[in-house]
Enzyme design. Structure first.
Site, short mmCIF file in Angstrom:
data_model
loop_
_atom_site.label_atom_id
_atom_site.label_comp_id
_atom_site.label_asym_id
_atom_site.label_seq_id
_atom_site.Cartn_x
_atom_site.Cartn_y
_atom_site.Cartn_z
N ARG A 35 -3.15 10.36 6.55
CA ARG A 35 -3.25 8.95 6.95
C ARG A 35 -2.74 8.05 5.84
NH1 ARG A 35 -6.95 4.78 5.86
NH2 ARG A 35 -8.57 6.06 4.92
N GLU B 23 -7.10 1.81 -3.06
CA GLU B 23 -5.65 1.91 -3.27
C GLU B 23 -5.06 0.54 -3.64
OE1 GLU B 23 -3.71 4.65 -0.64
OE2 GLU B 23 -2.12 3.23 -0.25
N PHE C 270 0.86 -1.18 0.00
CA PHE C 270 0.00 0.00 0.00
C PHE C 270 0.90 1.24 0.00
CE2 PHE C 270 -4.70 0.36 1.23
CZ PHE C 270 -5.09 -0.65 0.38
N HIS D 119 -8.75 11.24 -1.51
CA HIS D 119 -8.25 9.99 -2.09
C HIS D 119 -7.96 10.21 -3.57
CE1 HIS D 119 -7.87 5.79 -3.15
NE2 HIS D 119 -7.92 5.47 -1.86
N HIS E 53 -12.10 11.93 1.20
CA HIS E 53 -12.17 10.52 1.56
C HIS E 53 -12.17 10.26 3.06
CE1 HIS E 53 -11.63 6.22 1.34
NE2 HIS E 53 -10.47 6.28 1.95
N ARG F 27 -1.12 9.19 -0.18
CA ARG F 27 -2.29 9.73 -0.87
C ARG F 27 -2.25 11.23 -1.11
NH1 ARG F 27 -6.85 6.14 2.29
NH2 ARG F 27 -6.30 4.23 1.18
N LEU G 49 -15.30 4.88 -4.35
CA LEU G 49 -13.86 4.65 -4.19
C LEU G 49 -13.37 3.51 -5.09
CD1 LEU G 49 -11.39 5.46 -2.38
CD2 LEU G 49 -11.83 3.33 -1.19
N GLN H 18 -8.42 14.22 4.22
CA GLN H 18 -7.74 13.43 3.17
C GLN H 18 -8.55 13.38 1.89
OE1 GLN H 18 -6.89 8.92 3.49
NE2 GLN H 18 -4.93 9.96 3.45
C1 FAD Z 1 -15.15 3.69 0.57
C2 FAD Z 1 -14.17 3.61 1.70
C3 FAD Z 1 -13.20 2.64 1.69
C4 FAD Z 1 -12.27 2.57 2.74
N1 FAD Z 1 -11.30 1.61 2.69
C5 FAD Z 1 -10.43 1.52 3.72
C6 FAD Z 1 -9.42 0.50 3.73
O1 FAD Z 1 -9.35 -0.35 2.84
N2 FAD Z 1 -8.55 0.47 4.76
C7 FAD Z 1 -8.60 1.37 5.80
O2 FAD Z 1 -7.79 1.28 6.71
N3 FAD Z 1 -9.57 2.32 5.83
C8 FAD Z 1 -10.48 2.41 4.83
N4 FAD Z 1 -11.45 3.38 4.86
C9 FAD Z 1 -11.62 4.17 6.09
C10 FAD Z 1 -12.33 3.32 7.15
O3 FAD Z 1 -13.23 2.45 6.54
C11 FAD Z 1 -13.08 4.16 8.16
O4 FAD Z 1 -12.26 5.17 8.67
C12 FAD Z 1 -13.58 3.32 9.33
O5 FAD Z 1 -14.28 2.18 8.88
C13 FAD Z 1 -14.47 4.13 10.26
O6 FAD Z 1 -15.00 3.28 11.24
P1 FAD Z 1 -15.73 3.86 12.52
O7 FAD Z 1 -16.10 2.70 13.36
O8 FAD Z 1 -14.91 4.94 13.12
O9 FAD Z 1 -17.04 4.58 11.92
P2 FAD Z 1 -18.15 4.12 10.88
O10 FAD Z 1 -17.93 2.78 10.33
O11 FAD Z 1 -18.29 5.26 9.92
O12 FAD Z 1 -19.44 4.04 11.79
C14 FAD Z 1 -20.03 5.18 12.38
C15 FAD Z 1 -21.22 4.72 13.19
O13 FAD Z 1 -21.74 5.80 13.93
C16 FAD Z 1 -23.15 5.84 13.83
N5 FAD Z 1 -23.53 7.24 14.06
C17 FAD Z 1 -22.96 8.35 13.56
N6 FAD Z 1 -23.53 9.45 14.08
C18 FAD Z 1 -24.50 9.02 14.92
C19 FAD Z 1 -25.42 9.68 15.77
N7 FAD Z 1 -25.44 11.00 15.89
N8 FAD Z 1 -26.28 8.91 16.48
C20 FAD Z 1 -26.26 7.55 16.40
N9 FAD Z 1 -25.38 6.88 15.61
C21 FAD Z 1 -24.51 7.61 14.91
C22 FAD Z 1 -23.45 5.30 12.46
O14 FAD Z 1 -24.75 4.77 12.39
C23 FAD Z 1 -22.39 4.19 12.35
O15 FAD Z 1 -22.85 3.01 12.96
C24 FAD Z 1 -12.36 3.47 3.82
C25 FAD Z 1 -13.35 4.44 3.84
C26 FAD Z 1 -14.23 4.53 2.77
C27 FAD Z 1 -15.26 5.64 2.81
#
Ligand code: FAD
Length: 568
Positions: A380, A246, A118, A233, A345, A277, A243, A231
């Site tokens: 990141r 990568e 990566f 992407h 991103h 990135r 997306l 960030q």
């Molecule tokens: C398309 C894409 C591909 C990616 N690919 C990668 C990868 O390959 N490798 C990597 O390391 N990272 C990757 N990332 C980044 C990574 O996926 C995310 O940073 C990470 O999954 C975020 O996880 P999280 O648990 O912090 O939040 P999230 O998975 O975003 O979950 C947030 C949660 O909070 C809840 N929520 C939010 N606000 C409220 C509220 N006010 N009240 C109640 N519930 C709420 C939502 O319902 C959800 O359940 C990618 C991101 C994207 C967008």
């Protein structure tokens, strides 16, 4: 009605679920999510999760220290190095833990967990499951949380954090299915609410990634950190901004301009397409700005060419990418290059936490993309965010456990009830006659962010963005929603979230305006070099008495990696 849990977790993505799984054997845990947990944005992660596993045939001498160095260098030296060390050390344990909990990683022929290269990494250390890594990680954790009996409240939306000066007492939540506003008392509350991508018009993020959790914490007086670091992407599908992981470049994909040239050789000849990135995004944007992009009815673009990888590799390693291209733009990457452009991103900034996920407010914690520990600093590395969610979800569960064991914690029911009444008034107040709709304000706000607070920034544009945001805040005072119904009223929900998004956007633009240097993803055309003398520090934003952000700074923790020029 008032609900009670020992621990309340807001967010059903990877960070929230990992924390819940770590606490539910010992405590009464409630987990709220505005969507069903497995619809969280974590599900969309494609490329992989980083860990310096010793089994990799191509990187046998990889170590967590080398992973830390790559992370710190990638962050343009803004990451807190003690936190980065902790994350990279824990990485190995959490990847094996996920494997033992049943996560189906792709494998090397000898059966060990496969790893791919990566960007910005000295070794191929990204563990993956084809291009569905987030999907398999999230389902593994969700199944485990169901098995362990975590009490999940799906489609519950948190609208306010309840804290007095020093301590958190719980939240006020909105049950979207019946429109009831419910106070929830808890000894400890963890926000794992994800990133703020949707304050931008062009974003790879799910529509639910509004950053409202960060806005809610900020409104409650919790400091937020490094918001200006956003960030972009390099490779999002033109038109839809979906997306293109990568991993496309990790597996060997090329970036080419209209002359068919692999232009990265002019920018970063050694790392080429696998530079970090921030650098690849700027290179692509420069090619487009200088007229070497290609034209499409949906906009100007650059080619992401996978054809030379061959059908077998594309089908085995990137099947999801091929399907998305076929479904959304009618292109088969086995036969044709993919038209891409860079777009928003990931949110490096967020709720200011330490490496124990603690904030300034006792009993209130943050983990995952909504938090800024900071392990990513100004930029990141791919594969480090899935890692951050699981590592810090786990560490949050340890810190909360310790907090709950250390003495009695009193929560204030009276405060919760009075906050509930305030929020009820506020929500009912949105159902009225008015001249502004939430979606028109959001469209203008997000276009401002994409056009004026983007990959390349400069003073006058940032000043204009701040004016536009002030104007949008003024318009918000006249916002109204059409239907008086409280249940499943998404326009109402959008109006509530918009208030928080306005604050989030404000702190991003203000931080970017004040930071007169270029570091990682924050690139100022008018200050185009890093300036460690004046700016090797975190930006802290805290809401002032008048509701405007008050900006201060915080020291960056440096352990053994002295800042040096970032060369790839
Ligand atoms: C398309 C894409 C591909 C990616 N690919 C990668 C990868 O390959 N490798 C990597 O390391 N990272 C990757 N990332 C980044 C990574 O996926 C995310 O940073 C990470 O999954 C975020 O996880 P999280 O648990 O912090 O939040 P999230 O998975 O975003 O979950 C947030 C949660 O909070 C809840 N929520 C939010 N606000 C409220 C509220 N006010 N009240 C109640 N519930 C709420 C939502 O319902 C959800 O359940 C990618 C991101 C994207 C967008």
């Amino acid at each position: 009605m008032m609900l009670y849990h020992d621990v309340l977790i807001v967010g059903g993505g990877l960070a929230g679920l990992r924390a819940a799984v770590g606490l539910c054997d010992k405590y009464d845990v409630g987990l709220l999510s505005k969507v069903y947990p497995i619809r969280s944005h974590s599900i969309a992660a494609q490329g992989g999760i980083n860990a310096a596993l010793a089994n990799n045939p191509n990187g046998k001498d990889d170590t967590w220290e080398k992973h830390t160095f790559d992370t710190v260098k990638g962050s343009d030296y803004l990451a807190d190095q003690d936190a980065a060390e902790l994350m990279c050390q824990e990485a190995i344990k959490v990847v094996y833990e996920m494997e033992h909990w049943g996560c189906p990683f792709s494998r090397f022929p000898d059966g060990s967990i496969a790893q791919r290269p990566f960007g910005g990494a000295g070794y191929p250390r990204t563990c993956f499951s084809t291009d569905l890594t987030g999907h398999v990680l999230l389902n593994t954790l969700y199944e485990r949380s169901v098995f362990k009996g975590v009490k999940v409240y799906p489609e519950w939306f948190v609208i306010a954090l309840v804290n007095d000066g020093g301590q958190c007492h719980g939240v006020i939540a909105f049950d979207l299915k019946n429109g009831e506003i419910v106070p929830i008392r808890a000894k400890a509350t963890l926000f794992a609410t994800g990133g703020y991508g949707r304050v931008y018009f062009y974003s790879t993020n799910a529509l639910i990634n509004t950053g409202s959790g960060i806005g809610i914490a900020y409104k409650a007086g919790v400091p937020i950190k490094d918001m200006e670091f956003v960030q972009f992407h390099p490779t999002a599908l033109i038109g839809t901004n979906i997306l293109m992981t990568e991993a496309c470049r990790g597996e060997g994909g090329y970036l080419t301009n209209k002359d068919g040239e692999r232009f990265m050789k002019r920018y970063v000849p050694n790392a080429m397409e696998l530079a970090p990135r921030d650098i690849v995004s700027r290179s692509i944007q420069t090619e487009i700005d200088e007229g070497r992009g290609l034209e499409h009815p949906l906009g100007k673009y650059i080619n992401l060419d996978l054809r030379h990888l061959g059908a077998e590799k594309i089908l085995a390693r990137l099947p999801g990418i091929r399907n998305i291209c076929l479904d959304f733009i009618g292109i088969d990457p086995i036969l044709e290059p993919i038209p891409i452009m860079p777009c928003q991103h990931y949110s490096m900034g967020g709720i200011d936490t330490n490496e124990r996920c603690e904030t300034d407010v006792k009993g209130f914690y943050g983990a995952g993309e909504c938090a800024c520990v900071s392990v990513h600093g100004a930029n990141r590395l791919g594969g480090n965010s899935l890692l951050e969610t699981i590592v810090f979800g786990k560490l949050a569960s340890f810190a909360i456990d310790e907090y709950l064991q250390n003495g009695e914690i009193k929560t204030d029911e009276g405060l919760l009830m009075s906050r509930k009444e305030e929020m009820e008034k506020k929500i009912h107040g949105l159902i009225r006659e008015g001249k502004e709709k939430p979606y028109t304000i959001l469209a203008d706000l997000s276009k401002t962010m994409s056009s004026l607070v983007g990959i390349f920034r400069k003073k006058e544009e940032l000043a204009q963005a701040l004016k536009n945001i002030e104007a949008a805040k003024e318009r918000y005072r006249h916002v109204h929603v059409s239907s008086p119904k409280l249940h499943m009223n998404h326009e109402l929900l959008n109006a509530v979230e918009l208030e928080y998004m306005l604050d989030v956007a404000h702190t991003i633009a203000l931080g970017a305006h004040l930071r007169e240097e270029s570091r990682g993803a924050h690139f100022r055309r008018d200050f185009n070099a890093r300036n460690d003398t004046d700016w090797l520090k975190h930006t802290i934003a805290k809401i002032g008495k008048d509701g405007e952000p008050v900006i201060s700074s915080k020291k960056v923790m440096i352990t053994k990696y002295q800042p040096m020029e970032r060369k790839y």
